[in-house]
Motif scaffolding. Structure first.
Motif, PDB file in Angstrom:
ATOM      1  N   LEU A  18       0.835  -1.198   0.000  1.00 36.30           N
ATOM      2  CA  LEU A  18       0.000   0.000   0.000  1.00 36.30           C
ATOM      3  C   LEU A  18       0.874   1.253   0.000  1.00 36.30           C
ATOM      4  O   LEU A  18       0.626   2.193  -0.768  1.00 36.30           O
ATOM      5  CB  LEU A  18      -0.938   0.009   1.209  1.00 36.30           C
ATOM      6  CG  LEU A  18      -1.775   1.270   1.389  1.00 36.30           C
ATOM      7  CD1 LEU A  18      -2.681   1.516   0.188  1.00 36.30           C
ATOM      8  CD2 LEU A  18      -2.583   1.186   2.677  1.00 36.30           C
ATOM      9  N   LEU A  19       1.899   1.281   0.823  1.00 29.83           N
ATOM     10  CA  LEU A  19       2.795   2.435   0.876  1.00 29.83           C
ATOM     11  C   LEU A  19       3.443   2.691  -0.483  1.00 29.83           C
ATOM     12  O   LEU A  19       3.481   3.827  -0.957  1.00 29.83           O
ATOM     13  CB  LEU A  19       3.875   2.236   1.946  1.00 29.83           C
ATOM     14  CG  LEU A  19       4.975   3.293   1.982  1.00 29.83           C
ATOM     15  CD1 LEU A  19       4.393   4.667   2.291  1.00 29.83           C
ATOM     16  CD2 LEU A  19       6.039   2.908   2.990  1.00 29.83           C
ATOM     17  N   ARG A  20       3.926   1.649  -1.116  1.00 29.40           N
ATOM     18  CA  ARG A  20       4.587   1.816  -2.410  1.00 29.40           C
ATOM     19  C   ARG A  20       3.614   2.345  -3.457  1.00 29.40           C
ATOM     20  O   ARG A  20       3.969   3.203  -4.260  1.00 29.40           O
ATOM     21  CB  ARG A  20       5.212   0.494  -2.855  1.00 29.40           C
ATOM     22  CG  ARG A  20       6.415   0.122  -1.973  1.00 29.40           C
ATOM     23  CD  ARG A  20       7.005  -1.209  -2.315  1.00 29.40           C
ATOM     24  NE  ARG A  20       7.513  -1.222  -3.678  1.00 29.40           N
ATOM     25  CZ  ARG A  20       7.688  -2.339  -4.375  1.00 29.40           C
ATOM     26  NH1 ARG A  20       7.396  -3.513  -3.849  1.00 29.40           N
ATOM     27  NH2 ARG A  20       8.151  -2.294  -5.607  1.00 29.40           N
ATOM     28  N   GLN A  21       2.375   1.862  -3.435  1.00 34.68           N
ATOM     29  CA  GLN A  21       1.386   2.361  -4.381  1.00 34.68           C
ATOM     30  C   GLN A  21       1.001   3.804  -4.042  1.00 34.68           C
ATOM     31  O   GLN A  21       0.793   4.615  -4.934  1.00 34.68           O
ATOM     32  CB  GLN A  21       0.148   1.467  -4.391  1.00 34.68           C
ATOM     33  CG  GLN A  21       0.389   0.091  -4.975  1.00 34.68           C
ATOM     34  CD  GLN A  21       0.715   0.135  -6.456  1.00 34.68           C
ATOM     35  OE1 GLN A  21       1.803   0.546  -6.861  1.00 34.68           O
ATOM     36  NE2 GLN A  21      -0.223  -0.308  -7.261  1.00 34.68           N
ATOM     37  N   ALA A  22       0.893   4.105  -2.752  1.00 32.20           N
ATOM     38  CA  ALA A  22       0.558   5.468  -2.331  1.00 32.20           C
ATOM     39  C   ALA A  22       1.639   6.457  -2.765  1.00 32.20           C
ATOM     40  O   ALA A  22       1.338   7.606  -3.078  1.00 32.20           O
ATOM     41  CB  ALA A  22       0.362   5.520  -0.820  1.00 32.20           C
TER      42      ALA A  22
END
Length: 82
Positions: A18-22
């Motif tokens: 999720l962090l990488r996509q965010a």
């Protein structure tokens, strides 16, 4: 669509994904429910806020937490926060 590499096993964790996509596509839709939309960036913010809240309540890695919630968008970021 932004494709992630999962060569590193640590990158297979939901929170890290999720962090990488965010970071890569913060404004792209992550969650759609009825007529509401939440972006990757917003869901990441909400999940982090939940994580901080649980931490302030004394929840730590390895603790067992029971959620009694209706199926809802808030369930998603609550679960990701845990």
């Amino acid at each position: 669509m932004n494709r992630l590499s999962f060569d590193d096993p640590r990158d297979r964790l939901l929170g890290r994904s999720l962090l990488r996509q965010a970071e890569a596509i913060p404004d792209q839709d992550f969650l759609l429910a009825d007529d509401e939309r939440w972006s990757y960036g917003r869901v990441n913010e909400l999940a982090n806020a939940m994580a901080r809240g649980f931490h302030e309540l004394g929840v730590r890695r390895g603790d067992t937490v029971c959620l009694l919630m209706e199926s809802s968008p808030a369930y998603v970021w609550t679960t990701l926060g845990l």
